[in-house]
Design a protein around this motif. Structure first.
Motif, PDB file in Angstrom:
ATOM      1  N   ASP A 228       0.856  -1.182   0.000  1.00 46.60           N
ATOM      2  CA  ASP A 228       0.000   0.000   0.000  1.00 46.60           C
ATOM      3  C   ASP A 228       0.891   1.231   0.000  1.00 46.60           C
ATOM      4  O   ASP A 228       1.783   1.366   0.862  1.00 46.60           O
ATOM      5  N   ILE A 229       0.691   2.123  -0.966  1.00 45.41           N
ATOM      6  CA  ILE A 229       1.476   3.348  -1.077  1.00 45.41           C
ATOM      7  C   ILE A 229       0.636   4.514  -0.572  1.00 45.41           C
ATOM      8  O   ILE A 229      -0.528   4.673  -0.970  1.00 45.41           O
ATOM      9  N   THR A 230       1.222   5.302   0.302  1.00 41.41           N
ATOM     10  CA  THR A 230       0.511   6.423   0.918  1.00 41.41           C
ATOM     11  C   THR A 230       0.656   7.673   0.056  1.00 41.41           C
ATOM     12  O   THR A 230       1.766   8.118  -0.240  1.00 41.41           O
ATOM     13  N   ARG A 231      -0.471   8.217  -0.339  1.00 43.44           N
ATOM     14  CA  ARG A 231      -0.459   9.466  -1.113  1.00 43.44           C
ATOM     15  C   ARG A 231      -0.044  10.635  -0.207  1.00 43.44           C
ATOM     16  O   ARG A 231      -0.088  10.515   1.026  1.00 43.44           O
ATOM     17  N   PRO A 232       0.314  11.780  -0.802  1.00 47.07           N
ATOM     18  CA  PRO A 232       0.685  12.944   0.014  1.00 47.07           C
ATOM     19  C   PRO A 232      -0.383  13.382   1.007  1.00 47.07           C
ATOM     20  O   PRO A 232      -0.072  13.922   2.073  1.00 47.07           O
ATOM     21  N   ASP A 233      -1.680  13.131   0.673  1.00 47.73           N
ATOM     22  CA  ASP A 233      -2.750  13.513   1.602  1.00 47.73           C
ATOM     23  C   ASP A 233      -2.991  12.472   2.686  1.00 47.73           C
ATOM     24  O   ASP A 233      -3.920  12.603   3.483  1.00 47.73           O
ATOM     25  N   GLY A 234      -2.153  11.406   2.706  1.00 40.20           N
ATOM     26  CA  GLY A 234      -2.268  10.388   3.731  1.00 40.20           C
ATOM     27  C   GLY A 234      -3.139   9.215   3.346  1.00 40.20           C
ATOM     28  O   GLY A 234      -3.272   8.258   4.121  1.00 40.20           O
ATOM     29  N   THR A 235      -3.731   9.229   2.162  1.00 36.61           N
ATOM     30  CA  THR A 235      -4.609   8.145   1.726  1.00 36.61           C
ATOM     31  C   THR A 235      -3.788   6.973   1.214  1.00 36.61           C
ATOM     32  O   THR A 235      -2.928   7.147   0.345  1.00 36.61           O
ATOM     33  N   PRO A 236      -4.015   5.758   1.738  1.00 33.21           N
ATOM     34  CA  PRO A 236      -3.291   4.597   1.213  1.00 33.21           C
ATOM     35  C   PRO A 236      -3.927   4.093  -0.080  1.00 33.21           C
ATOM     36  O   PRO A 236      -5.161   4.064  -0.208  1.00 33.21           O
ATOM     37  N   VAL A 237      -3.097   3.713  -1.029  1.00 31.27           N
ATOM     38  CA  VAL A 237      -3.572   3.164  -2.305  1.00 31.27           C
ATOM     39  C   VAL A 237      -3.029   1.748  -2.448  1.00 31.27           C
ATOM     40  O   VAL A 237      -1.809   1.542  -2.370  1.00 31.27           O
ATOM     41  N   PRO A 238      -3.888   0.750  -2.635  1.00 31.87           N
ATOM     42  CA  PRO A 238      -3.385  -0.608  -2.880  1.00 31.87           C
ATOM     43  C   PRO A 238      -2.609  -0.625  -4.201  1.00 31.87           C
ATOM     44  O   PRO A 238      -3.171  -0.361  -5.264  1.00 31.87           O
ATOM     45  N   ALA A 239      -1.321  -0.906  -4.125  1.00 31.61           N
ATOM     46  CA  ALA A 239      -0.448  -0.774  -5.293  1.00 31.61           C
ATOM     47  C   ALA A 239       0.164  -2.108  -5.675  1.00 31.61           C
ATOM     48  O   ALA A 239       0.223  -3.053  -4.878  1.00 31.61           O
ATOM     49  N   LEU A 240       0.622  -2.160  -6.914  1.00 32.98           N
ATOM     50  CA  LEU A 240       1.371  -3.289  -7.459  1.00 32.98           C
ATOM     51  C   LEU A 240       2.604  -2.727  -8.155  1.00 32.98           C
ATOM     52  O   LEU A 240       2.504  -1.756  -8.913  1.00 32.98           O
ATOM     53  N   VAL A 241       3.768  -3.322  -7.879  1.00 38.10           N
ATOM     54  CA  VAL A 241       5.005  -2.943  -8.560  1.00 38.10           C
ATOM     55  C   VAL A 241       5.399  -4.106  -9.465  1.00 38.10           C
ATOM     56  O   VAL A 241       5.660  -5.213  -8.990  1.00 38.10           O
ATOM     57  N   GLY A 242       5.414  -3.847 -10.777  1.00 41.87           N
ATOM     58  CA  GLY A 242       5.709  -4.895 -11.754  1.00 41.87           C
ATOM     59  C   GLY A 242       7.018  -4.630 -12.470  1.00 41.87           C
ATOM     60  O   GLY A 242       7.071  -3.787 -13.370  1.00 41.87           O
ATOM     61  N   PRO A 243       8.102  -5.327 -12.110  1.00 42.13           N
ATOM     62  CA  PRO A 243       9.376  -5.147 -12.823  1.00 42.13           C
ATOM     63  C   PRO A 243       9.339  -5.874 -14.176  1.00 42.13           C
ATOM     64  O   PRO A 243       8.716  -6.928 -14.320  1.00 42.13           O
ATOM     65  N   THR A 244      10.017  -5.306 -15.181  1.00 48.36           N
ATOM     66  CA  THR A 244      10.000  -5.864 -16.520  1.00 48.36           C
ATOM     67  C   THR A 244      11.417  -6.019 -17.068  1.00 48.36           C
ATOM     68  O   THR A 244      12.354  -5.389 -16.600  1.00 48.36           O
ATOM     69  N   LYS A 245      11.534  -6.857 -18.088  1.00 47.40           N
ATOM     70  CA  LYS A 245      12.837  -7.065 -18.720  1.00 47.40           C
ATOM     71  C   LYS A 245      13.369  -5.786 -19.365  1.00 47.40           C
ATOM     72  O   LYS A 245      14.580  -5.557 -19.388  1.00 47.40           O
ATOM     73  N   GLN A 246      12.472  -4.975 -19.904  1.00 43.02           N
ATOM     74  CA  GLN A 246      12.933  -3.783 -20.599  1.00 43.02           C
ATOM     75  C   GLN A 246      13.341  -2.663 -19.650  1.00 43.02           C
ATOM     76  O   GLN A 246      13.825  -1.623 -20.087  1.00 43.02           O
ATOM     77  N   GLY A 247      13.163  -2.881 -18.350  1.00 37.98           N
ATOM     78  CA  GLY A 247      13.644  -1.919 -17.357  1.00 37.98           C
ATOM     79  C   GLY A 247      12.580  -1.059 -16.735  1.00 37.98           C
ATOM     80  O   GLY A 247      12.846  -0.353 -15.762  1.00 37.98           O
ATOM     81  N   ASP A 248      11.356  -1.083 -17.274  1.00 37.72           N
ATOM     82  CA  ASP A 248      10.276  -0.302 -16.680  1.00 37.72           C
ATOM     83  C   ASP A 248       9.777  -0.958 -15.402  1.00 37.72           C
ATOM     84  O   ASP A 248       9.685  -2.187 -15.309  1.00 37.72           O
ATOM     85  N   LEU A 249       9.417  -0.134 -14.446  1.00 40.67           N
ATOM     86  CA  LEU A 249       8.735  -0.591 -13.244  1.00 40.67           C
ATOM     87  C   LEU A 249       7.329   0.003 -13.287  1.00 40.67           C
ATOM     88  O   LEU A 249       7.159   1.230 -13.218  1.00 40.67           O
ATOM     89  N   TYR A 250       6.351  -0.870 -13.434  1.00 40.75           N
ATOM     90  CA  TYR A 250       4.965  -0.419 -13.480  1.00 40.75           C
ATOM     91  C   TYR A 250       4.425  -0.361 -12.055  1.00 40.75           C
ATOM     92  O   TYR A 250       4.373  -1.379 -11.360  1.00 40.75           O
ATOM     93  N   VAL A 251       4.054   0.833 -11.622  1.00 40.79           N
ATOM     94  CA  VAL A 251       3.442   1.016 -10.306  1.00 40.79           C
ATOM     95  C   VAL A 251       1.970   1.320 -10.554  1.00 40.79           C
ATOM     96  O   VAL A 251       1.604   2.400 -11.034  1.00 40.79           O
ATOM     97  N   LEU A 252       1.127   0.325 -10.261  1.00 39.24           N
ATOM     98  CA  LEU A 252      -0.279   0.359 -10.644  1.00 39.24           C
ATOM     99  C   LEU A 252      -1.179   0.275  -9.416  1.00 39.24           C
ATOM    100  O   LEU A 252      -0.808  -0.299  -8.383  1.00 39.24           O
ATOM    101  N   ASP A 253      -2.370   0.818  -9.547  1.00 43.55           N
ATOM    102  CA  ASP A 253      -3.425   0.557  -8.571  1.00 43.55           C
ATOM    103  C   ASP A 253      -3.868  -0.890  -8.796  1.00 43.55           C
ATOM    104  O   ASP A 253      -4.396  -1.213  -9.863  1.00 43.55           O
ATOM    105  N   ARG A 254      -3.649  -1.733  -7.820  1.00 43.41           N
ATOM    106  CA  ARG A 254      -3.894  -3.157  -8.071  1.00 43.41           C
ATOM    107  C   ARG A 254      -5.374  -3.511  -8.090  1.00 43.41           C
ATOM    108  O   ARG A 254      -5.735  -4.644  -8.423  1.00 43.41           O
TER     109      ARG A 254
END
Length: 772
Positions: free
Chosen positions: A464-490
């Motif tokens: 869970d990633i906390t937004r600046p206003d203190g709200t937690p967001v259920p997140a997903l971090v997806g590492p990829t071969k091409q080097g991108d890290l996708y940080v998504l609302d899961r």
């Protein structure tokens, strides 16, 4: 005689440089190597004529080489040194009294060569003290939340799943080992499994397992799929189960990343199979074992064994199996499978299946070739052939009722002719499925029309990633071969850190196409586009050969389509990130990872020109991939110099830290030495490739093996600086874990068994480290 030998040496080197230099100039490359060849030849002639002008000429050449090198690469020692090393080494020959005294007039002065050599050495000395490619920085140290979601009820001292919990964070709340005392870690015990690489094994026979710790036991598997239970305090064997998978040369991989533990909540404690270990095997079975005794749980499936080839449209032995531990959620055991890359278009399905964890009855199946039909298929029915598969590890959020699947590509990876609409949608993506029904909830594609084997290789990490206003967001971090890290609302798959579409090169072979754009995450470890000046070598000669090869390959940046002439693929399909994934601290909401950079090449071969079938010609990351049934085969492999080292300049591997709240990369440091890459054990910290994953503890320490030198290392999570390392008896291409005993004593466990693809030393070691 010595002056003649010196002249011959200069002349021979000059001839090689001149011939190669002409070819390089014809390819619109640097004229330096041609000029260098001419200087070497002229120096040789002047030496044979006994002219002191040889010293003047060569001294000026040293200064010119130094200026050229600095203009190309600045003060990066590892690139300056290889440009000037041979030049300076030969200068010492000219400084020998035996050479200078034989020049006309005798006793020629030192300074025409000596002063340029001294200047070059001063520049070299300065460049050794700095690293222009190093990124200094620190991660925030304060906890953003005091009681983060770890995903699952796992005691702090335990490690129940591949990534410790269903969230796959590779994070332990244990604090006994800290940044201050980690330097004191010592070996507590060592266990050897006895499963060693056999002469008949396939090349990629690898130890990739992360052990589990439940109660007072460790559970692990070996490359030949032995399941083993160890005493967590002593490392002594409790039981061992051998499923007798045998040797099959048609398997592409011989490995096991882990087993899956399950405690039946309805069973009476102590009864047979109340707790279980599920073992995936390389002959396409899933076996249920009693966690206490190691005996088969016959109540599961057919005598304790699920046969995963059931329902497959094709079933050649060795072409399909699961290399990763299945996930358990909501009373279901959910599993995918690996298919042999680029053997044939007649591949098994990439179906994801959920079985009753107790009985083995099929509950649902999600087949990306027929994604709307998740009810179990009937007798005699088959799944879609050659649909994108998932060979890596799943993550689970039971509260949301979702399981997250990293998907690969359809075979053949480098040819997109005739792909279906569903393949185009699901290939190289992350898919969220409903745990109860298998229905798709969302999909996020990371590469469009993938022609580069850019499978999503890593377990998605949940926090869970906390937004600046203190709200937690259920997140997903997806590492990829091409080097991108996708940080998504899961919950939805929508980006938390922005993702944009960027123009991509065209020019696919006839009958195929390439996507005009490709997605790019704002949080990315993609390297800059390669240029000729990035080519590397131990000497000017092999460096020149790499420059020539670079210009002969088709390369217009990342996502240049495969071609008949040969295409440079960078990052290569080995991946910036691979199955080792990344580790996150859910309290500080930071990430630690190991980005790796190796260029690959791919050259398409028309079907009529594919050589007759040979014993070693099958799908792999190196050599000929036959792609039977496709219009082209493909030759693939890393982009190497004539000496067998990467053509692109190091670093080839880093450790890096990311603040996931801001999406900013805090630091990036070279990781690993060439200790085990060269004939001599040289501890030069070049920054080497690796495969495996990291682990973080609340004590502020990150642990990582993975690099192709045989070490387990500990790092300060805040700065990324190395704090400790232990020499391993074999390659450590696995992911470490940690646990504690009832008395609070903390251990770190690493498996050292080597990796066939990267050529590290094989072994069969399980090693535990603890504080004295």
């Amino acid at each position: 005689m010595i002056i003649v030998l010196t002249a011959v040496l200069f002349g021979a080197i000059g001839l090689v440089l001149a011939i190669g230099g002409v070819e390089l100039v014809a390819l619109s490359g640097s004229p330096f190597y041609l000029a260098a060849g001419i200087v070497f030849i002229l120096t040789a002639i002047l030496l044979l004529m006994r002219r002191k002008a040889a010293l003047w000429l060569y001294g000026l050449f040293i200064l010119a080489t130094l200026g050229w090198a600095i203009l190309e690469v600045g003060f990066d020692w590892w690139q300056l040194g290889t440009r000037g090393g041979l030049v300076i080494l030969l200068a010492f020959l000219l400084l020998l009294p035996a050479v200078r005294r034989r020049l006309s007039g005798g006793d020629a002065p030192l300074w025409p060569v000596g002063i340029p050599v001294l200047i070059a050495l001063v520049v070299a000395g300065y460049s050794i003290t700095i690293d222009p490619l190093d990124k200094e920085g620190t991660l925030p140290t304060e906890a953003v939340v005091q009681t983060p979601a770890y995903g699952g009820e796992v005691a702090d001292a335990e490690w129940h799943q591949y990534g410790r919990t269903p969230f796959g964070q590779r994070y332990s709340p244990l604090t006994q080992i800290t940044t201050e005392n980690v330097k004191d870690l010592k070996v507590a015990w060592t266990y050897q499994t006895g499963d060693v690489k056999q002469p008949g094994d396939v090349g990629e026979t690898t130890y990739q397992v992360t052990p589990l710790k439940v109660g007072n036991r460790l559970y692990l598997c070996t490359p030949h799929n032995w399941a083993i239970a160890l005493d967590a305090a002593t490392g002594k064997e409790v039981w061992k189960y051998d499923p007798n998978v045998g040797l099959n040369p048609d398997r592409q991989h011989q490995t096991c990343r882990g087993v899956t533990y399950y405690a039946d909540p309805a069973a009476t404690a102590g009864t047979e199979c109340a707790t279980r270990v599920y073992l995936p095997t390389s002959d396409a079975r899933l076996i249920a074992l009693d966690a206490e005794s190691g005996k088969i749980c016959t109540s599961f499936a057919e005598g304790g064994i699920l046969h995963l080839e059931t329902g497959m449209p094709y079933n050649p032995a060795g072409y399909y199996y699961s290399t990763s531990p299945p996930a358990i959620a909501d009373g279901k055991i959910i599993i995918g499978g690996a298919v042999n890359d680029n053997y044939s278009t007649q591949e098994q399905s990439g179906v994801i299946r959920a079985y009753d964890v107790n009985t083995g009855a099929l509950i649902w199946n999600w087949d990306s070739g027929n994604p709307g039909q998740t009810q179990p298929i009937g007798p005699g029915e088959t799944y879609t052939a050659n649909s994108p598969n998932s060979w890596s590890v799943f993550s689970v959020d039971e509260q949301l009722g979702l399981i997250y699947i990293p998907l690969g590509n359809q075979v053949p990876d480098q040819i997109g002719i005739g792909r279906s609409e569903n393949v185009e949608k699901y290939s190289s993506s992350i898919v969220a499925l409903d745990i109860k029904t298998g229905a798709e909830r969302w999909v996020r594609q990371t590469v469009h029309h993938d022609l580069w084997d850019m499978d999503v290789p890593a377990q998605p990490v949940l926090l869970d990633i906390t937004r600046p206003d203190g709200t937690p967001v259920p997140a997903l971090v997806g590492p990829t071969k091409q080097g991108d890290l996708y940080v998504l609302d899961r919950r939805t798959g929508e980006p938390i850190i922005p993702v944009s579409e960027q123009p991509a090169p065209g020019g696919a072979v006839e009958g195929d196409f390439s996507s005009p754009t490709q997605p790019l995450s704002a949080l990315s470890f993609r390297p800059p586009r390669l240029e000729e000046k990035n080519m590397w070598g131990v000497t000017l000669i092999d460096q020149m050969a790499c420059r020539i090869a670079f210009h002969k390959l088709k390369y217009e940046g990342q996502y240049t389509p495969p071609s008949l002439q040969g295409t440079l693929v960078y990052p290569g399909n080995f991946g910036t990130f691979n199955w080792g994934s990344v580790a996150v601290d859910p309290e500080r909401q930071v990430m630690f990872g190991m980005p790796t950079y190796l260029a690959f090449t791919s050259r398409l071969v028309p079907r009529a020109d594919v050589p007759p079938r040979g014993q070693d010609e099958k799908g792999s990351e190196q050599g000929l991939n036959r792609n039977d049934g496709a219009p082209y085969g493909v030759y693939m492999g890393p982009f190497l110099s004539p000496l067998g080292i990467p053509c692109q300049a190091p670093p080839w591997g880093y450790v890096a830290g990311v603040d996931l709240r801001t999406g900013q990369i805090a630091y990036k440091h070279r990781n690993g030495t060439v200790m085990d890459m060269t004939p001599l054990p040289l501890p030069f910290k070049v920054g080497v490739p690796g495969i495996g994953g990291p682990m973080i503890t609340k004590g502020g320490v990150a642990f990582l093996g993975a690099a192709v030198d045989n070490y387990l290392r500990a790092y300060d999570l805040t700065t990324g600086r190395e704090l400790w390392k232990a020499r391993l008896p074999a390659g450590g291409q696995a992911t470490p874990m940690t646990y504690a005993l009832d008395d609070g004593k903390q251990y770190v466990v690493m498996v050292a068994g080597g990796h066939g693809s990267v050529g590290t030393k094989p072994g069969d070691y399980v090693m535990a480290f603890t504080l004295p």
